[in-house]
Design a protein around this motif. Structure first.
Motif, PDB file in Angstrom:
ATOM      1  N   GLN A 132      58.195  30.928  23.097  1.00 50.11           N
ATOM      2  CA  GLN A 132      58.610  29.940  22.108  1.00 50.11           C
ATOM      3  C   GLN A 132      57.655  28.753  22.198  1.00 50.11           C
ATOM      4  O   GLN A 132      57.708  27.973  23.143  1.00 50.11           O
ATOM      5  CB  GLN A 132      60.050  29.475  22.375  1.00 50.11           C
ATOM      6  N   PRO A 133      56.736  28.592  21.243  1.00 54.84           N
ATOM      7  CA  PRO A 133      55.756  27.502  21.326  1.00 54.84           C
ATOM      8  C   PRO A 133      56.390  26.140  21.077  1.00 54.84           C
ATOM      9  O   PRO A 133      57.476  26.031  20.506  1.00 54.84           O
ATOM     10  CB  PRO A 133      54.757  27.852  20.224  1.00 54.84           C
ATOM     11  N   ASN A 134      55.683  25.117  21.506  1.00 53.84           N
ATOM     12  CA  ASN A 134      56.070  23.737  21.228  1.00 53.84           C
ATOM     13  C   ASN A 134      55.866  23.477  19.744  1.00 53.84           C
ATOM     14  O   ASN A 134      54.740  23.564  19.249  1.00 53.84           O
ATOM     15  CB  ASN A 134      55.221  22.781  22.067  1.00 53.84           C
ATOM     16  N   PRO A 135      56.911  23.175  18.990  1.00 52.17           N
ATOM     17  CA  PRO A 135      56.774  23.005  17.538  1.00 52.17           C
ATOM     18  C   PRO A 135      55.884  21.836  17.137  1.00 52.17           C
ATOM     19  O   PRO A 135      55.440  21.759  15.995  1.00 52.17           O
ATOM     20  CB  PRO A 135      58.218  22.794  17.067  1.00 52.17           C
ATOM     21  N   SER A 189      51.900  25.124  23.835  1.00 53.78           N
ATOM     22  CA  SER A 189      51.535  26.066  22.764  1.00 53.78           C
ATOM     23  C   SER A 189      50.177  26.721  23.019  1.00 53.78           C
ATOM     24  O   SER A 189      49.399  26.971  22.099  1.00 53.78           O
ATOM     25  CB  SER A 189      51.534  25.365  21.399  1.00 53.78           C
ATOM     26  N   VAL A 190      49.901  26.980  24.287  1.00 58.65           N
ATOM     27  CA  VAL A 190      48.696  27.727  24.677  1.00 58.65           C
ATOM     28  C   VAL A 190      49.153  28.985  25.397  1.00 58.65           C
ATOM     29  O   VAL A 190      49.990  28.916  26.311  1.00 58.65           O
ATOM     30  CB  VAL A 190      47.790  26.900  25.615  1.00 58.65           C
ATOM     31  N   PHE A 191      48.625  30.128  24.951  1.00 60.08           N
ATOM     32  CA  PHE A 191      49.022  31.381  25.585  1.00 60.08           C
ATOM     33  C   PHE A 191      47.821  32.079  26.196  1.00 60.08           C
ATOM     34  O   PHE A 191      46.838  32.377  25.516  1.00 60.08           O
ATOM     35  CB  PHE A 191      49.708  32.318  24.592  1.00 60.08           C
ATOM     36  N   CYS A 192      47.910  32.325  27.500  1.00 61.62           N
ATOM     37  CA  CYS A 192      46.909  33.099  28.233  1.00 61.62           C
ATOM     38  C   CYS A 192      47.592  34.355  28.766  1.00 61.62           C
ATOM     39  O   CYS A 192      48.801  34.360  29.002  1.00 61.62           O
ATOM     40  CB  CYS A 192      46.353  32.296  29.400  1.00 61.62           C
ATOM     41  N   LEU A 193      46.832  35.393  28.986  1.00 63.57           N
ATOM     42  CA  LEU A 193      47.424  36.611  29.536  1.00 63.57           C
ATOM     43  C   LEU A 193      47.581  36.463  31.043  1.00 63.57           C
ATOM     44  O   LEU A 193      46.597  36.223  31.756  1.00 63.57           O
ATOM     45  CB  LEU A 193      46.542  37.829  29.241  1.00 63.57           C
ATOM     46  N   PRO A 194      48.801  36.606  31.553  1.00 64.83           N
ATOM     47  CA  PRO A 194      49.005  36.516  33.006  1.00 64.83           C
ATOM     48  C   PRO A 194      48.355  37.686  33.720  1.00 64.83           C
ATOM     49  O   PRO A 194      48.204  38.783  33.168  1.00 64.83           O
ATOM     50  CB  PRO A 194      50.530  36.545  33.149  1.00 64.83           C
ATOM     51  N   GLY A 195      47.981  37.448  34.971  1.00 66.73           N
ATOM     52  CA  GLY A 195      47.273  38.466  35.744  1.00 66.73           C
ATOM     53  C   GLY A 195      48.063  39.737  35.947  1.00 66.73           C
ATOM     54  O   GLY A 195      47.482  40.800  36.217  1.00 66.73           O
ATOM     55  N   GLU A 196      49.385  39.667  35.804  1.00 63.36           N
ATOM     56  CA  GLU A 196      50.194  40.870  35.928  1.00 63.36           C
ATOM     57  C   GLU A 196      49.772  41.945  34.938  1.00 63.36           C
ATOM     58  O   GLU A 196      49.974  43.141  35.184  1.00 63.36           O
ATOM     59  CB  GLU A 196      51.673  40.527  35.717  1.00 63.36           C
TER      60      GLU A 196
END
Length: 433
Positions: free
Chosen positions: A54-57, A390-397
């Motif tokens: 859920q991003p920061n609006p 509102s920044v999405f990075c792929l987690p190392g999992e």
């Protein structure tokens, strides 16, 4: 004839009645999927889809997660590449089926493209596929058999598709570790320790996704030496071939003449910025004649999909020959600049350690979770960063390395700078001594 029709009709009626009775006994339909379908899992989607992001609006979303260089529109294929396809469409000669391994002319063009640094490929060494993922699938299927208990070795961290493709056909995966502080080189001792009598292939990804590493000749030789001593062929995922930063040199495994039979997987997707065009290839490098039967298997497996995109096949010679070197140089310089910007900015974040890449389109940074006790793991941190920044990075999992994250470097520079600044602010705000 009438008697026969009556008898046949009677039989059909009785048979239908019996089937109807059996069907009535079933309360619901129950159609079971195949074992291949059950085993097929997209591990990145399984992880990401559970995050409920859920991003920061109040802040526009900046996605640093997708390995598609075309998403933001700032990186485009060369005019020569586009014109080559338009010409083929207008010519109208490539609208039908091609041989399953590809047009002879297209295979010749790829063979010529890959023939450098003392390597000479021929058209008969090339199998064209529907993207590099298809190339990898065919190679893994040709070399490993789940019914025989085979396993393949794949890097950790590494591209999740290797596991997806192997396990879907019942082939076990075993991981060999990469060492972050040593430019993500393979832990050679660990790699060799994973080999057993059921190991049928080593997957070698260079340049690397997610690490952005570019191996030296010495390190590649060390890996190939292990493969040679144990008589294990190599699947070389070189989709990022020659996409290295200024001052760096890409070395293909096939150029080292190691005596190891190698299936080189590549394609147009990354270096030519056209991932959706789905043109990949397998290049068979076999100096000792070990792949005589494998060559036939590659052809047979390619017949399952009746080949790759014929329009791109028709255009590929022009794409490869007419795209100027300046286009490739500019792309590499842009990615190197973005890597430097991200590295410098993320170095200001408390609790993070970025690793400077040498190639490809990615950067990995380590999270010192001891200083972020409010987060259980990288997944939890990625979710919270999306909610707040509102920044999405792929987690190392997603790449089998908890405690790390991967960002892509292909976004426009201003968005990359903004995203990195938000990451820094987030980490500094949540950091605890």
């Amino acid at each position: 004839m009438l008697d026969k029709l009556i008898k046949t009709s009677d039989i059909d009626i009785f048979a239908t009645a019996e089937i109807g009775i059996e069907t009535a006994k079933r309360e619901v339909w129950k159609v079971e999927p195949s074992s291949t379908a059950k085993n097929c899992r997209n591990f990145i989607r399984e992880i990401v889809d559970t995050l409920d992001l859920q991003p920061n609006p109040e802040k526009p979303v900046i996605a640093l997660s997708i390995g598609d260089p075309t998403v933001y529109g700032n990186l485009k294929p060369s005019p020569e590449t586009v014109k080559a396809v338009i010409d083929i469409i207008e010519e109208g000669l490539c609208n039908g089926y091609a041989p399953s391994v590809g047009y002879e002319s297209a295979r010749e063009a790829v063979a010529e493209y890959l023939s450098y640094d003392g390597v000479n490929f021929r058209a008969q060494d090339i199998v064209l596929c529907s993207g590099c993922s298809s190339s990898l699938e065919i190679c893994i299927t040709a070399l490993a058999d789940g019914n025989e208990g085979h396993n393949i070795l794949i890097p950790r961290p590494g591209f999740a598709i290797y596991r997806t493709l192997a396990e879907s056909i019942g082939v076990q995966v075993k991981y060999y570790n990469l060492i972050p502080e040593n430019n993500w080189e393979a832990d050679l001792q660990h790699l060799e320790a994973q080999i057993d009598v059921k190991t049928t292939a080593i997957v070698l990804n260079n340049p690397s996704n997610p690490c952005g590493s570019n191996y030296s000749e010495e390190h590649l030789r060390n890996i190939l030496d292990i493969a040679y001593r144990h008589r294990i062929p190599v699947i070389a995922d070189e989709i990022y071939e020659r996409l290295v930063f200024p001052g760096k040199k890409f070395i293909s495994t096939s150029s080292l003449h190691s005596g190891v039979p190698i299936l080189v997987c590549g394609g147009l997707a990354k270096r030519f910025l056209v991932p959706g065009w789905r043109l990949g290839w397998i290049a068979v490098h076999d100096e000792i004649g070990a792949f005589e039967h494998i060559r036939k298997s590659l052809v047979s497996l390619s017949q399952r999909t009746i080949g790759s995109n014929t329009l791109i096949q028709g255009a590929i010679a022009s794409i490869i020959q007419n795209t100027p070197q300046s286009f490739h140089d500019e792309l590499a310089s842009t990615l190197a600049l973005h890597a430097q910007i991200a590295f410098e900015r993320l170095s200001n974040a408390r609790g993070l350690t970025p690793f400077m890449p040498d190639s490809a389109m990615y950067m990995v940074y380590e999270i010192n979770l001891r200083h972020f006790p409010q987060f259980e793991n990288g997944l939890d941190m990625a979710k919270k960063m999306m909610e707040e920044e509102s920044v999405f990075c792929l987690p190392g999992e997603c790449f089998q390395i908890p405690g790390f994250m991967r960002i892509v470097l292909t976004v426009p520079q201003d968005l990359l700078e903004e995203a990195c600044d938000r990451i820094v602010e987030f980490c500094n705000r949540h950091y605890i001594e």
